[in-house]
Write a protein that holds these residues in place. Structure first.
Motif, PDB file in Angstrom:
ATOM      1  N   LYS A  77       0.802  -1.220   0.000  1.00 43.29           N
ATOM      2  CA  LYS A  77       0.000   0.000   0.000  1.00 43.29           C
ATOM      3  C   LYS A  77       0.840   1.277   0.000  1.00 43.29           C
ATOM      4  CE  LYS A  77      -3.669  -0.132   2.706  1.00 43.29           C
ATOM      5  NZ  LYS A  77      -4.495  -0.399   3.923  1.00 43.29           N
ATOM      6  N   THR A  78       2.062   1.183   0.514  1.00 42.27           N
ATOM      7  CA  THR A  78       2.901   2.386   0.609  1.00 42.27           C
ATOM      8  C   THR A  78       3.949   2.450  -0.506  1.00 42.27           C
ATOM      9  OG1 THR A  78       4.381   1.221   2.161  1.00 42.27           O
ATOM     10  CG2 THR A  78       2.617   2.583   3.105  1.00 42.27           C
ATOM     11  N   HIS A  79       3.948   1.462  -1.403  1.00 39.10           N
ATOM     12  CA  HIS A  79       4.908   1.485  -2.513  1.00 39.10           C
ATOM     13  C   HIS A  79       4.583   2.667  -3.433  1.00 39.10           C
ATOM     14  CE1 HIS A  79       7.135   0.204  -6.109  1.00 39.10           C
ATOM     15  NE2 HIS A  79       7.846  -0.548  -5.275  1.00 39.10           N
ATOM     16  N   PRO A  80       5.588   3.462  -3.797  1.00 39.56           N
ATOM     17  CA  PRO A  80       5.342   4.691  -4.585  1.00 39.56           C
ATOM     18  C   PRO A  80       4.506   4.473  -5.845  1.00 39.56           C
ATOM     19  CG  PRO A  80       7.618   4.620  -3.854  1.00 39.56           C
ATOM     20  CD  PRO A  80       7.013   3.307  -3.475  1.00 39.56           C
ATOM     21  N   SER A  81       4.815   3.442  -6.626  1.00 35.45           N
ATOM     22  CA  SER A  81       4.091   3.227  -7.879  1.00 35.45           C
ATOM     23  C   SER A  81       2.655   2.776  -7.636  1.00 35.45           C
ATOM     24  CB  SER A  81       4.823   2.185  -8.736  1.00 35.45           C
ATOM     25  OG  SER A  81       4.888   0.943  -8.063  1.00 35.45           O
ATOM     26  N   ILE A  82       2.415   2.126  -6.524  1.00 34.44           N
ATOM     27  CA  ILE A  82       1.072   1.639  -6.208  1.00 34.44           C
ATOM     28  C   ILE A  82       0.237   2.735  -5.556  1.00 34.44           C
ATOM     29  CG2 ILE A  82      -0.267  -0.078  -4.929  1.00 34.44           C
ATOM     30  CD1 ILE A  82       1.371  -1.178  -7.267  1.00 34.44           C
ATOM     31  N   GLN A  83       0.859   3.532  -4.707  1.00 36.57           N
ATOM     32  CA  GLN A  83       0.148   4.611  -4.013  1.00 36.57           C
ATOM     33  C   GLN A  83      -0.557   5.530  -5.007  1.00 36.57           C
ATOM     34  OE1 GLN A  83       3.086   6.416  -1.338  1.00 36.57           O
ATOM     35  NE2 GLN A  83       1.619   6.166   0.333  1.00 36.57           N
ATOM     36  N   GLU A  84       0.095   5.780  -6.149  1.00 38.51           N
ATOM     37  CA  GLU A  84      -0.480   6.676  -7.154  1.00 38.51           C
ATOM     38  C   GLU A  84      -1.696   6.061  -7.839  1.00 38.51           C
ATOM     39  OE1 GLU A  84       2.732   7.281  -9.785  1.00 38.51           O
ATOM     40  OE2 GLU A  84       3.957   8.455  -8.368  1.00 38.51           O
ATOM     41  N   GLN A  85      -1.682   4.738  -7.979  1.00 30.68           N
ATOM     42  CA  GLN A  85      -2.742   4.072  -8.735  1.00 30.68           C
ATOM     43  C   GLN A  85      -3.947   3.671  -7.873  1.00 30.68           C
ATOM     44  OE1 GLN A  85      -1.583   1.075 -11.644  1.00 30.68           O
ATOM     45  NE2 GLN A  85       0.577   1.611 -11.347  1.00 30.68           N
ATOM     46  N   ILE A  86      -3.732   3.510  -6.572  1.00 26.73           N
ATOM     47  CA  ILE A  86      -4.807   3.038  -5.696  1.00 26.73           C
ATOM     48  C   ILE A  86      -6.048   3.934  -5.760  1.00 26.73           C
ATOM     49  CG2 ILE A  86      -5.486   2.742  -3.271  1.00 26.73           C
ATOM     50  CD1 ILE A  86      -2.813   1.423  -2.766  1.00 26.73           C
ATOM     51  N   PRO A  87      -5.932   5.278  -5.621  1.00 25.57           N
ATOM     52  CA  PRO A  87      -7.138   6.126  -5.696  1.00 25.57           C
ATOM     53  C   PRO A  87      -7.887   5.975  -7.016  1.00 25.57           C
ATOM     54  CG  PRO A  87      -5.282   7.365  -4.816  1.00 25.57           C
ATOM     55  CD  PRO A  87      -4.723   6.080  -5.340  1.00 25.57           C
ATOM     56  N   LEU A  88      -7.125   5.860  -8.132  1.00 30.83           N
ATOM     57  CA  LEU A  88      -7.746   5.708  -9.452  1.00 30.83           C
ATOM     58  C   LEU A  88      -8.506   4.386  -9.538  1.00 30.83           C
ATOM     59  CD1 LEU A  88      -8.161   6.564 -12.406  1.00 30.83           C
ATOM     60  CD2 LEU A  88      -5.948   5.469 -12.931  1.00 30.83           C
ATOM     61  N   MET A  89      -7.884   3.319  -9.092  1.00 34.61           N
ATOM     62  CA  MET A  89      -8.528   2.001  -9.123  1.00 34.61           C
ATOM     63  C   MET A  89      -9.768   1.977  -8.232  1.00 34.61           C
ATOM     64  SD  MET A  89      -7.049   0.057 -11.273  1.00 34.61           S
ATOM     65  CE  MET A  89      -5.536  -0.034 -12.215  1.00 34.61           C
ATOM     66  N   GLU A  90      -9.677   2.612  -7.079  1.00 31.82           N
ATOM     67  CA  GLU A  90     -10.818   2.649  -6.163  1.00 31.82           C
ATOM     68  C   GLU A  90     -11.998   3.379  -6.796  1.00 31.82           C
ATOM     69  OE1 GLU A  90      -9.268   4.369  -2.612  1.00 31.82           O
ATOM     70  OE2 GLU A  90      -8.716   2.420  -1.734  1.00 31.82           O
ATOM     71  N   ARG A  91     -11.711   4.490  -7.501  1.00 33.55           N
ATOM     72  CA  ARG A  91     -12.780   5.250  -8.168  1.00 33.55           C
ATOM     73  C   ARG A  91     -13.436   4.414  -9.265  1.00 33.55           C
ATOM     74  NH1 ARG A  91      -9.145   9.661  -7.569  1.00 33.55           N
ATOM     75  NH2 ARG A  91      -8.382   9.407  -9.718  1.00 33.55           N
ATOM     76  N   LYS A  92     -12.618   3.677 -10.024  1.00 35.96           N
ATOM     77  CA  LYS A  92     -13.165   2.843 -11.096  1.00 35.96           C
ATOM     78  C   LYS A  92     -14.014   1.705 -10.551  1.00 35.96           C
ATOM     79  CE  LYS A  92      -9.700   3.744 -14.677  1.00 35.96           C
ATOM     80  NZ  LYS A  92      -8.696   3.149 -15.595  1.00 35.96           N
ATOM     81  N   VAL A  93     -13.592   1.159  -9.402  1.00 36.56           N
ATOM     82  CA  VAL A  93     -14.379   0.082  -8.779  1.00 36.56           C
ATOM     83  C   VAL A  93     -15.704   0.638  -8.263  1.00 36.56           C
ATOM     84  CG1 VAL A  93     -14.492  -1.497  -6.802  1.00 36.56           C
ATOM     85  CG2 VAL A  93     -12.408  -1.375  -8.180  1.00 36.56           C
ATOM     86  N   LEU A  94     -15.646   1.827  -7.657  1.00 32.52           N
ATOM     87  CA  LEU A  94     -16.864   2.450  -7.125  1.00 32.52           C
ATOM     88  C   LEU A  94     -17.845   2.812  -8.239  1.00 32.52           C
ATOM     89  CD1 LEU A  94     -15.346   4.802  -4.371  1.00 32.52           C
ATOM     90  CD2 LEU A  94     -16.791   2.804  -3.990  1.00 32.52           C
ATOM     91  N   SER A  95     -17.314   3.232  -9.372  1.00 28.15           N
ATOM     92  CA  SER A  95     -18.186   3.629 -10.491  1.00 28.15           C
ATOM     93  C   SER A  95     -18.668   2.434 -11.312  1.00 28.15           C
ATOM     94  CB  SER A  95     -17.444   4.606 -11.411  1.00 28.15           C
ATOM     95  OG  SER A  95     -16.336   3.951 -12.030  1.00 28.15           O
ATOM     96  N   GLY A  96     -18.062   1.280 -11.074  1.00 25.50           N
ATOM     97  CA  GLY A  96     -18.465   0.091 -11.818  1.00 25.50           C
ATOM     98  C   GLY A  96     -17.703  -0.111 -13.108  1.00 25.50           C
ATOM     99  N   THR A  97     -16.728   0.752 -13.380  1.00 18.96           N
ATOM    100  CA  THR A  97     -15.931   0.627 -14.604  1.00 18.96           C
ATOM    101  C   THR A  97     -15.055  -0.626 -14.577  1.00 18.96           C
ATOM    102  OG1 THR A  97     -15.834   3.051 -14.685  1.00 18.96           O
ATOM    103  CG2 THR A  97     -14.330   1.851 -16.146  1.00 18.96           C
ATOM    104  N   LEU A  98     -14.529  -0.927 -13.389  1.00 19.92           N
ATOM    105  CA  LEU A  98     -13.687  -2.102 -13.202  1.00 19.92           C
ATOM    106  C   LEU A  98     -14.281  -2.992 -12.117  1.00 19.92           C
ATOM    107  CD1 LEU A  98      -9.907  -0.999 -13.190  1.00 19.92           C
ATOM    108  CD2 LEU A  98     -11.053  -2.456 -14.858  1.00 19.92           C
ATOM    109  N   SER A  99     -14.111  -4.292 -12.286  1.00 17.03           N
ATOM    110  CA  SER A  99     -14.524  -5.216 -11.223  1.00 17.03           C
ATOM    111  C   SER A  99     -13.433  -5.232 -10.151  1.00 17.03           C
ATOM    112  CB  SER A  99     -14.717  -6.623 -11.776  1.00 17.03           C
ATOM    113  OG  SER A  99     -13.472  -7.166 -12.174  1.00 17.03           O
TER     114      SER A  99
END
Length: 253
Positions: free
Chosen positions: A215-237
């Motif tokens: 969760k604290t890895h630099p490359s992952i930290q940047e992508q987590i908010p984006l992935m969470e938004r896509k999951v919440l919107s239903g764009t990604l499973s």
């Protein structure tokens, strides 16, 4: 009772943390007034802080500190008795399940997991108008335990009734606990159990640290908010989002 017999007692009480604010009441000392004044007793309230299993992330360390501090009896009070709230079973010598006589959950299927882990089942509040319900539930659990697979080859889980108000059954409960310790030590099962618990503790720490590192890895930290938004919107499973994050994580190692 225990401190009067010359024991030094430590109570590690775990309180649930609020999902909204993250805070905990930590009011255990206010309901253990007499014990909190006892010089041979120590009460430590701790919040779960989001940790599942009814305990905190540092419960194991707290147990070691109390043992090092000279406390020969350590009681751990967990958050509750849900199906998954028995992580404490991998930390203690004896797992005691406390049940009220009129809780409405007698022999529910959701309780099977935690009942199978119990070394002793205690029906509380067995006094006044609740004596009859307590006796009935005791009989039901005695019958139910006969149908469950025993975890120990030398110990048969027991079901007893107690009353904090009248004191009935308290001495019997302690005698049962000391009998459990004697039987398990004599058979060598307790030593084996503690060794297995050390292995469980090791893997729990590894899992916690790997997740924190992820969760604290630099490359992952940047992508987590984006992935969470896509999951919440239903764009990604959720499954695909997890696979993408893990793939990104592995590519950086």
């Amino acid at each position: 009772m225990l401190t009067d017999r010359g024991h030094r007692l430590s109570v590690l009480a775990v309180d649930p943390s609020s999902c909204t604010s993250g805070g905990s009441l930590l009011g255990d000392k206010t309901r253990m007034i007499e014990l909190s004044r006892d010089m041979n007793a120590y009460i430590r309230p701790s919040p779960t802080s989001g940790t599942l299993g009814g305990v905190t992330r540092t419960t194991n360390e707290a147990i070691l500190l109390c043992e090092g501090g000279g406390y020969d009896i350590i009681l751990i009070e967990t958050v509750g008795v849900g199906q998954s709230e028995f992580a404490v079973a991998d930390m203690v010598d004896m797992f005691v399940l406390l049940l009220p006589p009129a809780g409405g959950d007698e022999l529910q299927g959701i309780k099977r997991g935690i009942i199978e882990m119990a070394d002793l089942v205690v029906i509380t509040k067995s006094d006044g108008d609740l004596v009859v319900p307590a006796r009935r539930i005791q009989a039901e659990y005695v019958s139910a335990l006969k149908l469950l697979r025993r975890r120990s080859g030398v110990w048969k889980p027991k079901v007893i009734r107690i009353s904090a108000r009248s004191g009935e059954g308290i001495s019997e409960m302690w005698d049962t606990m000391t009998e459990f310790q004697r039987v398990m030590l004599a058979s060598g099962e307790l030593t084996t159990k503690r060794q297995k618990q050390q292995k469980v503790w090791m893997w729990n720490l590894i899992q916690e640290n790997i997740l924190e590192h992820f969760k604290t890895h630099p490359s992952i930290q940047e992508q987590i908010p984006l992935m969470e938004r896509k999951v919440l919107s239903g764009t990604l499973s959720p499954g695909l989002a997890a696979d993408l994050l893990l793939k990104a994580f592995r590519s950086k190692h």
